[in-house]
Design an enzyme around this catalytic site. Sequence first.
Site, PDB file in Angstrom:
ATOM      1  N   ASP A 129      -9.932 -72.896 146.776  1.00  0.00           N
ATOM      2  CA  ASP A 129      -9.237 -72.415 147.965  1.00  0.00           C
ATOM      3  C   ASP A 129      -8.416 -73.596 148.484  1.00  0.00           C
ATOM      4  O   ASP A 129      -8.935 -74.705 148.617  1.00  0.00           O
ATOM      5  CB  ASP A 129     -10.257 -71.963 149.012  1.00  0.00           C
ATOM      6  CG  ASP A 129      -9.589 -71.450 150.266  1.00  0.00           C
ATOM      7  OD1 ASP A 129      -9.067 -70.326 150.224  1.00  0.00           O
ATOM      8  OD2 ASP A 129      -9.579 -72.186 151.261  1.00  0.00           O
ATOM      9  N   LEU A 130      -7.134 -73.388 148.735  1.00  0.00           N
ATOM     10  CA  LEU A 130      -6.282 -74.476 149.222  1.00  0.00           C
ATOM     11  C   LEU A 130      -6.523 -74.669 150.720  1.00  0.00           C
ATOM     12  O   LEU A 130      -6.203 -73.792 151.522  1.00  0.00           O
ATOM     13  CB  LEU A 130      -4.807 -74.164 148.962  1.00  0.00           C
ATOM     14  CG  LEU A 130      -4.417 -73.916 147.505  1.00  0.00           C
ATOM     15  CD1 LEU A 130      -2.933 -73.616 147.408  1.00  0.00           C
ATOM     16  CD2 LEU A 130      -4.789 -75.095 146.638  1.00  0.00           C
ATOM     17  N   GLY A 171      -3.730 -64.613 148.386  1.00  0.00           N
ATOM     18  CA  GLY A 171      -3.550 -65.706 149.341  1.00  0.00           C
ATOM     19  C   GLY A 171      -3.534 -67.046 148.632  1.00  0.00           C
ATOM     20  O   GLY A 171      -2.778 -67.252 147.694  1.00  0.00           O
ATOM     21  N   ASP A 172      -4.420 -67.940 149.067  1.00  0.00           N
ATOM     22  CA  ASP A 172      -4.472 -69.285 148.479  1.00  0.00           C
ATOM     23  C   ASP A 172      -5.747 -69.479 147.661  1.00  0.00           C
ATOM     24  O   ASP A 172      -6.233 -70.584 147.504  1.00  0.00           O
ATOM     25  CB  ASP A 172      -4.386 -70.338 149.586  1.00  0.00           C
ATOM     26  CG  ASP A 172      -5.530 -70.251 150.581  1.00  0.00           C
ATOM     27  OD1 ASP A 172      -6.276 -69.254 150.541  1.00  0.00           O
ATOM     28  OD2 ASP A 172      -5.673 -71.178 151.396  1.00  0.00           O
ATOM     29  N   GLU A 173      -6.279 -68.384 147.107  1.00  0.00           N
ATOM     30  CA  GLU A 173      -7.541 -68.435 146.367  1.00  0.00           C
ATOM     31  C   GLU A 173      -7.303 -68.260 144.872  1.00  0.00           C
ATOM     32  O   GLU A 173      -6.661 -67.315 144.441  1.00  0.00           O
ATOM     33  CB  GLU A 173      -8.485 -67.348 146.863  1.00  0.00           C
ATOM     34  CG  GLU A 173      -8.824 -67.461 148.339  1.00  0.00           C
ATOM     35  CD  GLU A 173      -9.597 -66.265 148.845  1.00  0.00           C
ATOM     36  OE1 GLU A 173     -10.176 -66.391 149.937  1.00  0.00           O
ATOM     37  OE2 GLU A 173      -9.630 -65.225 148.166  1.00  0.00           O
TER      38      GLU A 173
END
Length: 180
Positions: A129-130, A171-173
């Site tokens: 995750d970011l 998303g960012d995952e």
Amino acid sequence: LCGQVAQSKEAIYKAGIDDDHHHRAHGTEDHGHYCLPIQVEERLLGVLNLYIDHHHPRSEDEITLLGTICNTIGGMIQRHEAEQNLLHNAYHDDLTGLPNRLLLIDRLKQRMSRLERDPDKLFAVLFLDLDRFKIINDSLGHAVGDLLLIEVAKRLRDCLRPEDTLARLGGDEFTLLLED
């Protein structure tokens, strides 16, 4: 002849061997050709090459029938491409082109089945995750955030072996399935 048809997108009829068509495979009889483009609108998809008897007379009915066959084949190819695109879109992330959650779950199920057959072949699942990605989207905009996600996906993909799977869950995952 097929190359000429591909370039001109026009049907060619040759009754026999001539200066343009002088090669004959060993053991074949003299023959002629109907060559017709397989296309949808202006897009060339292939060429239909039909061998005919030497000095077979040209027939407009045959040309019409072969044109109909080419149109049908073109429609079939176009439908197959559309199906492949739908299938790809169903299992891949639009932004990064990576496998999505559905494809990752499918690959995990396959991997679990293999583990039952061979318990010594282990694997790992990593979840990334970011951190603070929302700050980038909020301050620099979604276009910059998308570019960052694309670059992260590329860098992660470059670190993996061909047998490993990198998926974007949304998303960012990101999730990595590492074999062996």
